[in-house]
Design an enzyme around this catalytic site. Structure first.
Site, PDB file in Angstrom:
ATOM      1  N   GLU A 104     -17.015   7.356  -6.387  1.00  0.00           N
ATOM      2  CA  GLU A 104     -16.727   8.608  -5.707  1.00  0.00           C
ATOM      3  C   GLU A 104     -15.753   9.472  -6.489  1.00  0.00           C
ATOM      4  OE1 GLU A 104     -15.530   6.118  -2.221  1.00  0.00           O
ATOM      5  OE2 GLU A 104     -13.866   7.518  -2.153  1.00  0.00           O
ATOM      6  N   CYS A 117     -10.775  14.833  -8.973  1.00  0.00           N
ATOM      7  CA  CYS A 117     -10.193  13.490  -8.972  1.00  0.00           C
ATOM      8  C   CYS A 117     -11.327  12.517  -9.279  1.00  0.00           C
ATOM      9  CB  CYS A 117      -9.591  13.221  -7.591  1.00  0.00           C
ATOM     10  SG  CYS A 117      -9.031  11.533  -7.380  1.00  0.00           S
ATOM     11  N   CYS A 124     -11.829  -2.303  -7.863  1.00  0.00           N
ATOM     12  CA  CYS A 124     -10.501  -2.437  -8.470  1.00  0.00           C
ATOM     13  C   CYS A 124     -10.002  -3.854  -8.223  1.00  0.00           C
ATOM     14  CB  CYS A 124      -9.555  -1.431  -7.812  1.00  0.00           C
ATOM     15  SG  CYS A 124      -7.873  -1.445  -8.499  1.00  0.00           S
ATOM     16  N   CYS A 128      -3.845  -3.736  -4.021  1.00  0.00           N
ATOM     17  CA  CYS A 128      -2.835  -3.061  -3.179  1.00  0.00           C
ATOM     18  C   CYS A 128      -3.283  -3.166  -1.711  1.00  0.00           C
ATOM     19  CB  CYS A 128      -2.671  -1.599  -3.591  1.00  0.00           C
ATOM     20  SG  CYS A 128      -2.101  -1.425  -5.295  1.00  0.00           S
ATOM     21  N   CYS A 131      -5.119  -0.197   0.322  1.00  0.00           N
ATOM     22  CA  CYS A 131      -6.127   0.587  -0.381  1.00  0.00           C
ATOM     23  C   CYS A 131      -7.538   0.050  -0.161  1.00  0.00           C
ATOM     24  CB  CYS A 131      -5.794   0.587  -1.875  1.00  0.00           C
ATOM     25  SG  CYS A 131      -6.977   1.535  -2.846  1.00  0.00           S
ATOM     26  N   GLU A 172      -8.058   1.120 -11.534  1.00  0.00           N
ATOM     27  CA  GLU A 172      -6.766   1.217 -12.205  1.00  0.00           C
ATOM     28  C   GLU A 172      -7.055   1.658 -13.647  1.00  0.00           C
ATOM     29  OE1 GLU A 172      -3.472   1.276 -11.819  1.00  0.00           O
ATOM     30  OE2 GLU A 172      -3.432   1.393 -13.997  1.00  0.00           O
ATOM     31  N   SER A 203      -2.922   8.177 -13.023  1.00  0.00           N
ATOM     32  CA  SER A 203      -2.078   7.472 -12.057  1.00  0.00           C
ATOM     33  C   SER A 203      -2.241   5.965 -12.223  1.00  0.00           C
ATOM     34  CB  SER A 203      -2.501   7.900 -10.642  1.00  0.00           C
ATOM     35  OG  SER A 203      -1.752   7.225  -9.671  1.00  0.00           O
ATOM     36  N   LEU A 227       4.626   4.000  -6.886  1.00  0.00           N
ATOM     37  CA  LEU A 227       5.779   3.110  -6.680  1.00  0.00           C
ATOM     38  C   LEU A 227       5.713   2.453  -5.291  1.00  0.00           C
ATOM     39  CD1 LEU A 227       8.419   2.128  -8.024  1.00  0.00           C
ATOM     40  CD2 LEU A 227       9.586   4.032  -6.890  1.00  0.00           C
ATOM     41  N   HIS A 228       5.728   3.267  -4.267  1.00  0.00           N
ATOM     42  CA  HIS A 228       5.508   2.858  -2.866  1.00  0.00           C
ATOM     43  C   HIS A 228       6.552   1.921  -2.255  1.00  0.00           C
ATOM     44  CE1 HIS A 228       1.841   4.950  -3.576  1.00  0.00           C
ATOM     45  NE2 HIS A 228       1.108   3.944  -3.968  1.00  0.00           N
ATOM     46  N   ASN A 302      -3.066   6.848   4.360  1.00  0.00           N
ATOM     47  CA  ASN A 302      -4.342   7.002   5.069  1.00  0.00           C
ATOM     48  C   ASN A 302      -4.702   5.654   5.648  1.00  0.00           C
ATOM     49  OD1 ASN A 302      -5.234   9.756   4.358  1.00  0.00           O
ATOM     50  ND2 ASN A 302      -5.037   8.937   2.306  1.00  0.00           N
ATOM     51  N   CYS A 345      -9.189   6.982  -0.884  1.00  0.00           N
ATOM     52  CA  CYS A 345      -9.803   6.270  -2.006  1.00  0.00           C
ATOM     53  C   CYS A 345     -10.713   5.147  -1.552  1.00  0.00           C
ATOM     54  CB  CYS A 345      -8.730   5.633  -2.874  1.00  0.00           C
ATOM     55  SG  CYS A 345      -7.638   6.809  -3.574  1.00  0.00           S
TER      56      CYS A 345
END
Ligand code: SAH
Length: 365
Positions: A104, A117, A124, A128, A131, A172, A203, A227-228, A302, A345
């Site tokens: 996507e 984007c 991935c 995370c 995600c 990633e 990113s 970072l989060h 999200n 995402c």
């Protein structure tokens, strides 16, 4: 910029001609005994005119085009689904790759130009916890041509020029380092779309050796670090990569990136209610951001049904932002684009994989 002996293709596969840099294409054409201008002509068809097949290259002889057809793989994406936001015109595309996998990409319209984007991998493996892209693991890396194709297909479908590219979709990018570098070189090449390096953002969740390696490439792109969390303990709970690299190693790598390239890092900070959105988190972020002189993007998370996180209320996001500002850190609350479409995402791809049943969560990341 990029040194490699042979284009990266799977064993037994034909050469992926759209992933060849101009120099490599020149060598390829020379080896076939073609005239010197042939490579420039083909490069322009592929990377300026964005031809979707050899057939479109009408100033090349039919015999030559047929010969190319038999020698090379020519990638082109098929749009299998497009969603358009009624709120802001953001469009989300689900593209089929030649092997049947889907990726996507998102098209966003801003006052200063159009931004795309793109995804860098199918799935991935970073894991995370919040995600959707990582829920089914990594399927495979995208080739340089497949990353370029996302930009080209969107340009053709919208009929509008793309001015900014962010590598912030599924995957990633630094886990697909070599292909990413070839992609960046070709995207910004003056013989191709010639997008300014300064208008490109990559990113990463924080692969320290690759950040250092990227610094050495001396590109003028923006590096964004997801970072989060501001302590190792908390970061490990939401991002498995934090088990491999500590925050202090990450910060040193970011500082190195800045000293090598002169480009300031952006810190991405997704806010999850009760997880990383308290006053002490904001103060921790101030301490990390200050020495790097970096900009912070705040993104209310999200919610993805399978992940179990809920978003921080906007009033709390503002409180968090105020703490940053009082301490002279510039923090932007990321404008949410496409709130009414499956923007987060990996959500559209997963929905497609599961036969378009609703998987919940419905906002842009
Ligand atoms: N792997 C790269 C790029 C892809 S993700 C990275 O980690 O940076 C792009 C950004 O969206 C990252 O900051 C990621 O942490 C964030 N993100 C992923 N899922 C999200 C969600 N559900 N809500 C908010 N941000 C999310």
């Amino acid at each position: 910029m990029v040194n490699r002996k042979k284009p990266e293709t799977a064993k037994g596969e034909k050469t992926d001609i759209k992933s060849l840099t101009l120099q490599e294409l020149r060598e390829e054409m020379a080896a076939r005994g073609e005239k010197a201008f042939r490579a420039a002509q083909m490069y322009e068809w592929m990377h300026v005119k964005m031809a979707r097949s050899f057939d479109e290259m009408t100033n090349l002889s039919k015999a030559f085009r047929e010969d190319c057809e038999s020698r090379y793989m020519y990638t082109a994406l098929q749009a299998v689904r497009v969603q358009e936001s009624k709120l802001d015109g953001t469009r989300k595309f689900l593209f089929a790759l030649s092997d049947g996998n889907v990726v996507e990409s998102v098209w966003m319209k801003y006052k200063h130009g159009n931004s795309v984007c793109i995804s860098s991998q199918v799935g991935c493996r970073m894991g995370c916890r919040f995600c959707a892209s990582t829920l089914d693991g990594l399927e495979r890396n995208l080739t340089p041509s497949e990353m370029l194709d996302q930009v080209y297909a969107i340009t053709l479908l919208t009929g509008e020029r793309v001015s900014n590219v962010v590598v912030m979709g599924t995957g990633e990018p630094l886990d697909n380092y070599h292909n990413l570098l070839v992609f960046l070189q070709m995207l910004t090449d003056e013989n191709g779309l010639h997008i300014s390096q300064r208008n490109v953002t990559v990113s990463t969740c924080g692969l320290v050796p690759e950040i250092r390696r990227l610094a050495g490439e001396k590109l003028q792109i923006t590096l964004a670090l997801s970072l989060h969390a501001v302590t190792d303990e908390k970061r490990r709970r939401i991002m498995p990569i934090a088990n491999r690299y500590s925050i202090s190693e990450l910060m040193e790598a970011c500082e190195y990136y800045f000293t090598q390239t002169g480009r300031r890092i952006t810190l991405e900070y997704s806010l999850a209610a009760g997880v990383n959105d308290g006053e002490e988190d904001a103060m921790g972020l101030v301490r990390l951001a200050k020495p790097l002189h970096c900009h912070v993007n705040l993104i209310p998370i999200n919610p993805v049904k399978e992940c179990g996180f809920s978003r921080t209320q906007l009033s709390q996001v503002r409180t968090f932002q105020n703490i940053l500002e009082k301490n002279e850190i510039n923090g932007t609350i990321r404008r949410e684009m496409g709130r009414d479409i499956d923007g987060a995402c990996g959500q559209l791809r997963r929905k497609n994989m599961s036969g378009l049943r609703d998987i919940g969560g419905n906002e842009a990341c």
